[in-house]
Enzyme design. Structure first.
Site, PDB file in Angstrom:
ATOM      1  N   TYR A 152       0.835  -1.201   0.000  1.00  0.00           N
ATOM      2  CA  TYR A 152       0.000   0.000   0.000  1.00  0.00           C
ATOM      3  C   TYR A 152       0.876   1.260   0.000  1.00  0.00           C
ATOM      4  O   TYR A 152       1.630   1.512   0.943  1.00  0.00           O
ATOM      5  CB  TYR A 152      -0.954   0.037   1.208  1.00  0.00           C
ATOM      6  CG  TYR A 152      -2.009  -1.074   1.214  1.00  0.00           C
ATOM      7  CD1 TYR A 152      -2.278  -1.832   0.079  1.00  0.00           C
ATOM      8  CD2 TYR A 152      -2.736  -1.352   2.363  1.00  0.00           C
ATOM      9  CE1 TYR A 152      -3.240  -2.835   0.092  1.00  0.00           C
ATOM     10  CE2 TYR A 152      -3.708  -2.356   2.383  1.00  0.00           C
ATOM     11  CZ  TYR A 152      -3.943  -3.095   1.236  1.00  0.00           C
ATOM     12  OH  TYR A 152      -4.890  -4.092   1.248  1.00  0.00           O
ATOM     13  N   SER A 191     -13.303  -4.168   1.261  1.00  0.00           N
ATOM     14  CA  SER A 191     -14.260  -3.390   0.440  1.00  0.00           C
ATOM     15  C   SER A 191     -15.706  -3.579   0.925  1.00  0.00           C
ATOM     16  O   SER A 191     -16.624  -3.798   0.120  1.00  0.00           O
ATOM     17  CB  SER A 191     -14.139  -3.765  -1.044  1.00  0.00           C
ATOM     18  OG  SER A 191     -12.817  -3.621  -1.493  1.00  0.00           O
ATOM     19  N   PRO A 192     -15.950  -3.456   2.233  1.00  0.00           N
ATOM     20  CA  PRO A 192     -17.298  -3.724   2.764  1.00  0.00           C
ATOM     21  C   PRO A 192     -18.329  -2.684   2.349  1.00  0.00           C
ATOM     22  O   PRO A 192     -19.530  -2.955   2.420  1.00  0.00           O
ATOM     23  CB  PRO A 192     -17.084  -3.711   4.289  1.00  0.00           C
ATOM     24  CG  PRO A 192     -15.913  -2.810   4.486  1.00  0.00           C
ATOM     25  CD  PRO A 192     -15.016  -3.052   3.307  1.00  0.00           C
ATOM     26  N   ILE A 193     -17.859  -1.477   1.935  1.00  0.00           N
ATOM     27  CA  ILE A 193     -18.831  -0.505   1.402  1.00  0.00           C
ATOM     28  C   ILE A 193     -18.634  -0.359  -0.110  1.00  0.00           C
ATOM     29  O   ILE A 193     -18.986   0.649  -0.700  1.00  0.00           O
ATOM     30  CB  ILE A 193     -18.782   0.847   2.147  1.00  0.00           C
ATOM     31  CG1 ILE A 193     -17.365   1.377   2.277  1.00  0.00           C
ATOM     32  CG2 ILE A 193     -19.404   0.749   3.502  1.00  0.00           C
ATOM     33  CD1 ILE A 193     -17.278   2.725   2.982  1.00  0.00           C
ATOM     34  N   LEU A 198     -21.644   1.837  -1.856  1.00  0.00           N
ATOM     35  CA  LEU A 198     -22.810   1.619  -0.993  1.00  0.00           C
ATOM     36  C   LEU A 198     -23.184   2.854  -0.172  1.00  0.00           C
ATOM     37  O   LEU A 198     -24.212   2.862   0.492  1.00  0.00           O
ATOM     38  CB  LEU A 198     -22.574   0.388  -0.101  1.00  0.00           C
ATOM     39  CG  LEU A 198     -22.672  -0.958  -0.841  1.00  0.00           C
ATOM     40  CD1 LEU A 198     -22.138  -2.106   0.022  1.00  0.00           C
ATOM     41  CD2 LEU A 198     -24.109  -1.249  -1.267  1.00  0.00           C
ATOM     42  N   GLY A 214     -23.985   5.525  -1.592  1.00  0.00           N
ATOM     43  CA  GLY A 214     -25.012   6.174  -2.412  1.00  0.00           C
ATOM     44  C   GLY A 214     -24.537   7.475  -3.031  1.00  0.00           C
ATOM     45  O   GLY A 214     -25.298   8.149  -3.720  1.00  0.00           O
ATOM     46  N   LYS A 215     -23.258   7.843  -2.828  1.00  0.00           N
ATOM     47  CA  LYS A 215     -22.806   9.145  -3.369  1.00  0.00           C
ATOM     48  C   LYS A 215     -22.399   9.062  -4.834  1.00  0.00           C
ATOM     49  O   LYS A 215     -22.189  10.088  -5.466  1.00  0.00           O
ATOM     50  CB  LYS A 215     -21.662   9.695  -2.521  1.00  0.00           C
ATOM     51  CG  LYS A 215     -20.368   8.921  -2.637  1.00  0.00           C
ATOM     52  CD  LYS A 215     -19.297   9.505  -1.724  1.00  0.00           C
ATOM     53  CE  LYS A 215     -18.045   8.656  -1.739  1.00  0.00           C
ATOM     54  NZ  LYS A 215     -17.002   9.150  -0.868  1.00  0.00           N
TER      55      LYS A 215
END
Ligand SMILES: NC(=O)c1ccc[n+]([C@@H]2O[C@H](COP(=O)([O-])OP(=O)(O)OC[C@H]3O[C@@H](n4cnc5c(N)ncnc54)[C@H](OP(=O)(O)O)[C@@H]3O)[C@@H](O)[C@H]2O)c1
Length: 311
Positions: free
Chosen positions: A61, A206-208, A213, A215-216
């Protein structure tokens, strides 16, 4: 279900962690554009303030920057922080000795003597599972890491890793895989159930769904860079799921879509490690804790998620 070993029990007590891929990464996350060292330090601090104690990084990273930043942040706090980092199986790393060598590099960047979890970033055709597990076992025996795990391993590879480590009397602590309301492969192919059965913690990356998720993002406003390209066909289909998440969040006193997404992962028995670029995101993410979706709500969310994968 296999009884949890004393070494790995701590991972099962953690409900949520913090992902640090964003810290220094310019390729996917545009580090330096809209956020930098100051903001990620604040994200770390906000997470700590809300009780998050587990940070996931990797040697790759930001080419080591994420580990170096985490090392600096840890020095600045009195709070205990559990560190998970990862070994990247580069093609020129093919022997078991490459594991402790690479981990020593990570420890130097982190400024610590050992980590809590050392993971193989992904499977490789270059090394057998037995050799990889010997390499991880060397790291445990050398006192460089408390526990070891794998990442991006399918069920059969994971079970082979579990058995190979067992021959060294070392438990496989975790398997870190992509898992969210928009990617339920690990649930559908039985990996999650197998993890529970064997006492392996499934860590959900990557849970969102890399921000989707929340919504943006939409077809008209896709995420920047490579994310926009990889989600081009998914974006037009997620509207009904996002709407349902909002309705369900409202029924829980105004939880946001991100908080619903993270609570859903926890409900399923996995450990989410959302990435955060700043304090505001970190703070919102921790609001995925401290409440519980009902069985019926999870059923509805699953149906809305299924409808996307079937469309
Ligand atoms: N083992 C592996 O192969 C692997 C692969 C991927 C990730 N990981 C690990 O898993 C961690 C998490 O996965 P991820 O970073 O890919 O995806 P993620 O956690 O699903 O999404 C993180 C991104 O979503 C956006 N975001 C975060 N919180 C938000 C909020 N509250 N509201 C709105 N947007 C928000 C931010 O990007 P924007 O603001 O730019 O939208 C952030 O960079 C990583 O940091 C890494 O530690 C591991």
């Amino acid at each position: 279900m296999t009884e949890l070993s004393n070494e790995t029990r701590f991972l099962h007590a953690i409900e949520m962690g913090l992902g640090a891929w964003q810290w220094g990464d310019r390729v996917v996350w545009q580090y330096g554009h809209g956020y930098s060292d100051v903001e990620v330090r604040q994200a770390f601090q906000a997470s700590l303030d809300e009780g998050i104690r587990f940070v996931d990084t990797a040697e790759i990273y930001g080419n080591g920057r994420s580990e170096r930043l985490l090392g600096q942040f840890i020095k600045e706090t009195d709070q205990p922080v559990l560190i998970a980092t990862k070994f990247l199986p580069f093609p020129w790393r093919f022997g078991k000795a490459s594991f402790p060598r690479a981990l020593k590099g990570s420890l130097a960047r982190l400024g610590v003597e050992s980590v809590d979890l050392y993971q193989i970033h992904g499977p490789t055709p270059i090394m057998s599972i037995d050799t990889m597990m010997e390499g991880l076992a060397e790291c445990v025996k050398g006192g460089l890491t408390r526990t070891v795990g794998v990442s991006n391993f399918g069920q059969s590879r994971m079970v082979a890793a579990y058995s190979a480590l067992a021959r060294h009397s070392i438990p496989l602590a975790s398997n870190q895989v992509h898992y969210s309301l928009l990617n339920r492969t690990a649930e559908k192919n039985g990996t999650l159930a197998r993890c529970k059965e064997l006492g392996i913690r499934l860590i959900a990356y990557s849970p969102i769904e890399m921000g989707l998720l929340s919504g943006k993002y939409s077809v008209d406003a896709p995420p920047p860079g490579s994310r926009g390209r990889s989600y081009i066909s998914l974006l037009p289909r997620i509207g009904p799921l996002l709407k349902l998440m909002t309705v369900i969040g409202q029924d829980h006193g105004g939880k946001s879509n991100v908080q619903v997404a993270l609570n859903w992962v926890i409900y399923k028995g996995a450990l989410p490690i959302p990435g955060a670029k700043n304090a505001q995101q970190a703070l919102e993410n921790t609001g995925g804790l401290g409440w519980k979706l009902t069985d019926e709500e999870v059923e509805r969310l699953d149906e809305a998620s299924d409808a996307i994968s079937e469309s």
